[in-house]
Design a protein around this motif. Structure first.
Motif, PDB file in Angstrom:
ATOM      1  N   ILE A 180      14.005   6.349  -3.090  1.00 49.96           N
ATOM      2  CA  ILE A 180      12.424   5.800  -2.531  1.00 49.96           C
ATOM      3  C   ILE A 180      11.282   5.114  -4.194  1.00 49.96           C
ATOM      4  O   ILE A 180      10.899   4.747  -4.462  1.00 49.96           O
ATOM      5  N   ASP A 181      11.546   7.449  -3.575  1.00 51.61           N
ATOM      6  CA  ASP A 181      10.465   7.432  -4.922  1.00 51.61           C
ATOM      7  C   ASP A 181      10.777   7.272  -6.390  1.00 51.61           C
ATOM      8  O   ASP A 181      10.118   6.428  -7.465  1.00 51.61           O
ATOM      9  N   LEU A 200      10.725   0.053 -11.095  1.00 54.19           N
ATOM     10  CA  LEU A 200       9.783  -1.006  -9.523  1.00 54.19           C
ATOM     11  C   LEU A 200       9.369  -1.358 -11.014  1.00 54.19           C
ATOM     12  O   LEU A 200       8.421  -2.585 -11.586  1.00 54.19           O
ATOM     13  N   LYS A 201       8.486  -0.491 -10.557  1.00 58.84           N
ATOM     14  CA  LYS A 201       6.596  -0.104 -11.586  1.00 58.84           C
ATOM     15  C   LYS A 201       6.985  -1.175 -12.841  1.00 58.84           C
ATOM     16  O   LYS A 201       6.488  -2.241 -13.598  1.00 58.84           O
ATOM     17  N   THR A 202       7.940  -0.704 -13.615  1.00 57.23           N
ATOM     18  CA  THR A 202       8.403  -1.050 -15.145  1.00 57.23           C
ATOM     19  C   THR A 202       8.464  -2.554 -14.786  1.00 57.23           C
ATOM     20  O   THR A 202       8.190  -3.144 -16.344  1.00 57.23           O
ATOM     21  N   THR A 250       9.024  -6.912   7.523  1.00 58.12           N
ATOM     22  CA  THR A 250       9.005  -5.812   7.764  1.00 58.12           C
ATOM     23  C   THR A 250       9.125  -4.222   7.012  1.00 58.12           C
ATOM     24  O   THR A 250       9.826  -4.275   6.792  1.00 58.12           O
ATOM     25  N   ASN A 251       8.176  -3.656   7.941  1.00 60.63           N
ATOM     26  CA  ASN A 251       8.094  -1.827   6.585  1.00 60.63           C
ATOM     27  C   ASN A 251       8.944  -1.305   7.360  1.00 60.63           C
ATOM     28  O   ASN A 251       8.617  -0.375   8.716  1.00 60.63           O
ATOM     29  N   ILE A 252      10.544  -0.848   7.165  1.00 57.94           N
ATOM     30  CA  ILE A 252      11.324  -0.041   7.746  1.00 57.94           C
ATOM     31  C   ILE A 252      11.537   1.238   7.189  1.00 57.94           C
ATOM     32  O   ILE A 252      12.151   2.216   7.177  1.00 57.94           O
ATOM     33  N   LEU A 253      10.242   1.474   5.422  1.00 59.60           N
ATOM     34  CA  LEU A 253       9.906   3.008   4.999  1.00 59.60           C
ATOM     35  C   LEU A 253       9.861   4.234   5.576  1.00 59.60           C
ATOM     36  O   LEU A 253      10.520   5.208   5.537  1.00 59.60           O
ATOM     37  N   GLY A 254       9.279   4.486   6.878  1.00 61.69           N
ATOM     38  CA  GLY A 254       8.542   4.888   7.579  1.00 61.69           C
ATOM     39  C   GLY A 254      10.340   5.527   8.162  1.00 61.69           C
ATOM     40  O   GLY A 254       9.700   7.233   8.505  1.00 61.69           O
ATOM     41  N   SER A 255      10.663   5.143   8.872  1.00 62.63           N
ATOM     42  CA  SER A 255      12.084   5.713   8.851  1.00 62.63           C
ATOM     43  C   SER A 255      13.306   5.864   8.110  1.00 62.63           C
ATOM     44  O   SER A 255      14.687   6.606   8.757  1.00 62.63           O
ATOM     45  N   ALA A 256      12.878   5.823   7.096  1.00 65.37           N
ATOM     46  CA  ALA A 256      14.106   6.229   6.392  1.00 65.37           C
ATOM     47  C   ALA A 256      14.174   8.006   5.889  1.00 65.37           C
ATOM     48  O   ALA A 256      13.047   8.968   6.146  1.00 65.37           O
ATOM     49  N   LYS A 303       0.916  -0.916  -0.091  1.00 62.59           N
ATOM     50  CA  LYS A 303      -0.041   0.042   0.293  1.00 62.59           C
ATOM     51  C   LYS A 303       1.062   1.362  -0.310  1.00 62.59           C
ATOM     52  O   LYS A 303      -0.040   2.707  -0.627  1.00 62.59           O
ATOM     53  N   ALA A 304       2.175   1.326   0.437  1.00 63.11           N
ATOM     54  CA  ALA A 304       2.860   2.600   1.168  1.00 63.11           C
ATOM     55  C   ALA A 304       3.964   2.847  -0.217  1.00 63.11           C
ATOM     56  O   ALA A 304       4.214   3.504  -0.468  1.00 63.11           O
ATOM     57  N   THR A 305       3.632   1.517  -1.248  1.00 62.69           N
ATOM     58  CA  THR A 305       5.038   1.373  -2.393  1.00 62.69           C
ATOM     59  C   THR A 305       3.608   1.962  -4.107  1.00 62.69           C
ATOM     60  O   THR A 305       4.289   2.280  -4.132  1.00 62.69           O
ATOM     61  N   GLY A 306       2.714   0.609  -3.643  1.00 60.97           N
ATOM     62  CA  GLY A 306       2.007   0.692  -4.558  1.00 60.97           C
ATOM     63  C   GLY A 306       2.898  -0.432  -5.835  1.00 60.97           C
ATOM     64  O   GLY A 306       2.379  -0.642  -6.820  1.00 60.97           O
ATOM     65  N   VAL A 307       3.817  -1.004  -5.395  1.00 56.66           N
ATOM     66  CA  VAL A 307       3.600  -1.960  -5.979  1.00 56.66           C
ATOM     67  C   VAL A 307       3.540  -3.445  -5.285  1.00 56.66           C
ATOM     68  O   VAL A 307       3.655  -3.596  -3.839  1.00 56.66           O
ATOM     69  N   ASP A 308       3.929  -4.494  -5.556  1.00 56.37           N
ATOM     70  CA  ASP A 308       3.670  -5.772  -5.011  1.00 56.37           C
ATOM     71  C   ASP A 308       4.725  -6.656  -4.647  1.00 56.37           C
ATOM     72  O   ASP A 308       4.640  -7.794  -4.365  1.00 56.37           O
ATOM     73  N   TYR A 309       5.982  -6.349  -5.535  1.00 57.18           N
ATOM     74  CA  TYR A 309       6.971  -6.723  -5.483  1.00 57.18           C
ATOM     75  C   TYR A 309       7.878  -6.046  -4.528  1.00 57.18           C
ATOM     76  O   TYR A 309       8.596  -4.847  -4.633  1.00 57.18           O
TER      77      TYR A 309
END
Length: 337
Positions: free
Chosen positions: A317-318, A324-326, A303-309, A281-287
């Motif tokens: 990450i953006d 990654l989507k492509t 483990t979601n560590i994206l919020g600590s970046a 949900k946070a990244t918009g990608v399944d992998y």
């Protein structure tokens, strides 16, 4: 008893990876498969006085695509009873070649090998090293889905080389040479800008001078190019990748055997693992590659560590997500077309 299989065992990554597997005390039986030379590789390694019993299987002579009945039998004999399958098969990168350039060749190779895994060892943990990982893991997932045997907790994209590079390159700044004491999370994917080292979350913490950070991040992201250039057309990062693949395989095997507390970053199908939906949900990608707790069933929790970046890492990450989507879409399209 643990049976490990290396698919692509005669190649630049496959041979040193097979050597490391042969001397591992965690592996009881080791099967090697490739389209050429595997009996010789197996014979050579069989002279090493270690625990693992080894056998080599090879495709029919001249069957480079692995499509004949004889080759299918070889795959069946190699894979039957496997607990862990490691796939480094494929062509290596050459000077000027990106991971995307490898796509059409390696995608077909991985597709065929995973089809064999689905038939002969559907419950095995599958570790995909073959590049481009951002696309070959989605291909593997689609193949397993089609066969009705997809277990997201047991399909891994091996991104450990990025972690190894981050741990190594930071030494020049931290001065800490004992890498057992160093943890640097690396998330995202496994090519160029999709690789995001989170140095802000390194343990122990490291104060990286601002004028050195960008170069350090770039070196982790494009370390493969450094090796390709240094080898001057004679190969790519085969030895370091073999080490990284073996390191991850050992972690998976230890977890399968019941050892607790094992956490490794790995590229996984997020909707199929605990904690993955939040990251998807946070990244918009399944992998996505994130630190995952491993256990007897494979991935126990992502483990979601994206919020600590920090702010700089969030920009990375953006950029990662765009690429990654492509990559993911390319893999899914290839597997389903």
């Amino acid at each position: 008893m643990v049976k490990a299989v290396v698919l692509g065992a005669s190649g630049g990554i496959g041979q040193p990876l097979s050597l490391l597997c042969k001397i591992s005390t965690l592996i009881d039986e080791l099967a090697l498969f490739d389209v050429v030379n595997t009996p010789g590789v197996a014979a050579d390694l069989s002279h090493i006085s270690s625990k693992a019993k080894i056998e080599g299987f090879v495709a029919a002579k001249g069957d480079m695509k692995g499509e004949t009945e004889e080759t299918e039998t070889a795959k069946k004999n190699a894979l039957t009873g496997a607990d862990v399958v490691i796939i480094p098969a494929g062509v290596p990168r050459k000077p000027g070649m990106t991971r995307d350039d490898l796509f059409n060749i390696n995608a077909g190779i991985v597709k065929g090998l995973v089809e064999a895994c689905a038939k002969y060892c559907p419950k095995a943990a599958i570790l995909v090293i073959s590049n481009p990982v951002n696309s070959t893991v989605p291909i593997a997932a689609e193949v397993l889905k089609k066969a009705g045997v997809f277990d997201p907790k047991k399909l891994f994209g091996v991104t450990t080389l990025d972690v190894v590079r981050a741990e190594t390159f930071i030494q020049d700044i931290s001065g800490e040479r004992n890498t057992d004491k160093v943890v640097v999370p690396v998330i995202g994917g496994h090519s160029g800008n999709t690789i995001v080292p989170l140095f802000s979350q390194a343990k122990p913490s490291v104060d990286i001078p601002g004028d050195k950070l960008d170069a350090l991040v770039h070196r982790v992201q494009f370390g493969g190019d450094e090796v390709v250039k240094a080898k001057d057309g004679a190969g790519s990062a085969t030895l370091s990748m073999a080490y990284a693949g073996f390191r991850f395989a050992e972690s998976v095997i230890k977890a399968l055997k019941g050892e607790k507390g094992i956490v490794e970053p790995t590229f996984v199908y997020l909707p199929g693992v605990s904690g993955g939906d939040e990251i998807a949900k946070a990244t918009g990608v399944d992998y996505f590659s994130v630190p995952c707790e491993l256990g007897p069933s494979g991935v126990e929790k992502a483990t979601n560590i994206l919020g600590s970046a920090n702010d700089n890492e969030k920009k990375l990450i953006d950029e990662c997500i765009k690429g990654l989507k492509t990559n993911i879409e390319s893999g899914v399209t290839f597997a389903t077309k």
